[in-house]
Design an enzyme around this catalytic site. Structure first.
Site, short mmCIF file in Angstrom:
data_model
loop_
_atom_site.label_atom_id
_atom_site.label_comp_id
_atom_site.label_asym_id
_atom_site.label_seq_id
_atom_site.Cartn_x
_atom_site.Cartn_y
_atom_site.Cartn_z
N GLY A 3 46.44 42.18 -27.35
CA GLY A 3 46.02 43.52 -26.93
C GLY A 3 46.26 43.77 -25.46
O GLY A 3 46.63 44.89 -25.07
N ASP A 4 46.05 42.76 -24.63
CA ASP A 4 46.31 42.91 -23.19
C ASP A 4 47.79 43.17 -22.93
O ASP A 4 48.15 44.05 -22.14
CB ASP A 4 45.87 41.66 -22.44
CG ASP A 4 44.37 41.55 -22.27
OD1 ASP A 4 43.74 42.58 -22.01
OD2 ASP A 4 43.84 40.44 -22.40
N THR A 5 48.64 42.38 -23.57
CA THR A 5 50.07 42.51 -23.33
C THR A 5 50.60 43.85 -23.83
O THR A 5 51.39 44.52 -23.16
CB THR A 5 50.83 41.35 -24.00
OG1 THR A 5 50.27 40.12 -23.57
CG2 THR A 5 52.30 41.39 -23.64
#
Length: 405
Positions: free
Chosen positions: A175-177
């Site tokens: 999700g961060d990437t």
């Protein structure tokens, strides 16, 4: 490997980016900018720095092996953003910057007197990239958010894993990437608009939940028109066949994706079973999906009869889409990744020879590069960056003694 001159390579050379925030999603936007030549100045809290400096289970001589991935090509300055003098230093950096990246909890910039309105008053051209768990507005905006929660609440995690089992997390902070990539995309669109219209910047509001939600393909429309709630489907996709993992004779796994009619016909020939392509159970996309379990069992019986090398040779000879499931050791050794520059050996004064991911995508005229693996010391570029603002050595010494930098 020495600290590069700002903006010395790539299509973004000349772009000044100020990166505030920590850990993954926000800083990875900065890494994307730095990989393609932007002058990225990372602002860190004095004495603490970005927690990613200490993340990761493995160390090299006490140093984290995560930091050089997130910090490469960047410069580091320190500033205590809870101190008005630290806030003033950052405002001065932002007066001629192109981009600000931040991933604080929504409202934090406003608390420090650096709301978008206040920043645009001193620099109308500034593009402000705001990364958060749930976005800058809405009922959940004030909540802290991490990738795992964004993946869960967006619907992405619900369809991951196997039926009747708890939905597992991904082995990376996906999700961060994803959010960083969408934020970078939004940043580039905002810069394009700024430079071709009125010269004014804008705010890019990138949320982890929405970045994950954007990846759900037809889940929403399927539910809207049929009421179907997509379920986890294990290693394959429901009603899509063949597209799964299959064992080799050694017990390793290979992906075969032959769900298009012409591709399935080629797979059938590779299996020495050309009759399968005309079998009423498998002769079209829809019927293959209905009979996926039976078809997968037949393919698995074939694949486990062959050593991996022979299996891949047959698939390649018949132009079937396939790929082994590689560990990172196998990726690093793969000549394709090496020749494409996606796996690179870098000489670094702190790490010696270290293998790192390359820069992607590949541009033919203005490729990105890895000039260095980032500063080990928090505020390593204080003298250089703050000196450009007119601060003298005694000014810097006083601010350091006061805990401002």
């Amino acid at each position: 490997m020495t600290e590069p001159e700002p903006s010395g390579f790539g299509p973004l050379r000349g772009l000044r980016v100020i990166e505030m925030g920590q850990l993954l999603a926000g800083p990875f936007v900065g890494t994307r900018c730095a990989d393609f030549g932007a002058d990225v100045i990372k602002v860190e809290a004095p004495g603490q720095g970005d927690p990613i400096r200490d993340w990761g289970r493995n160390r090299h001589e006490g140093r984290t092996l995560w930091w050089p991935i997130m910090a490469r090509n960047k410069r580091s300055v320190s500033a205590n953003l809870r101190d008005p003098r630290g806030q003033d230093l950052v405002r001065r950096l932002l007066t001629d910057a192109d981009v600000l990246i931040e991933n604080f909890k929504p409202g934090t910039l406003e608390k420090w007197g650096m709301s978008p309105a206040e920043l645009h008053a001193i620099n109308p051209r500034l593009v402000i990239v705001r990364v958060s768990g749930f976005g800058q507005t809405g009922p959940y905006a004030g909540r802290p958010g991490f990738a795992s929660v964004g993946e869960a609440m967006s619907g992405m995690r619900y369809i991951n894993g196997y039926p009747d089992m708890p939905p597992p997390r991904y082995g990376i902070s996906l999700g961060d990437t994803l959010t960083a990539l969408f934020a970078f995309e939004g940043m580039m669109m905002a810069l394009w608009h700024r430079d071709r219209t009125d010269g004014r910047g804008q705010v890019v509001d990138a949320a982890i939940t929405e970045s994950c939600f954007a990846m759900l393909e037809s889940c929403v429309t399927e539910y809207s028109k049929t009421g179907h709630v997509r379920q986890p489907s294990g290693s394959g996709l429901d009603k899509i066949a063949p597209s799964n993992i299959y064992p080799s004779a050694e017990g390793t796994w290979i992906v075969i994706a032959a769900n298009v009619d012409a591709m399935f016909r080629r797979l059938a020939r590779a299996m020495d079973r050309p009759d399968l392509a005309d079998d009423p159970r498998f002769s079209g996309h829809q019927v293959r999906g209905e009979n996926a379990a039976e078809l997968d069992a037949m393919i698995a019986d074939w694949t486990r009869s062959l050593p991996l090398q022979e299996l891949t040779a047959r698939l390649e000879a018949h132009d079937v889409v396939y790929g082994p499931i590689n560990s990172i050791a196998e990726v690093v050794a793969d000549p394709h990744f090496r020749e494409r520059g996606m796996v690179r050996d870098i000489e670094d004064p702190d790490f010696g020879t270290i293998t790192v991911p390359g820069v992607f995508p590949v541009l033919s005229r203005t490729p990105g590069d890895i000039a260095w693996l980032g500063p080990q010391a928090i505020g390593a570029s204080n003298a250089q960056v703050y000196g450009d603002l007119g601060l003298r050595a005694d000014d810097l010494a006083r601010l350091k003694a006061d805990g401002v930098i």
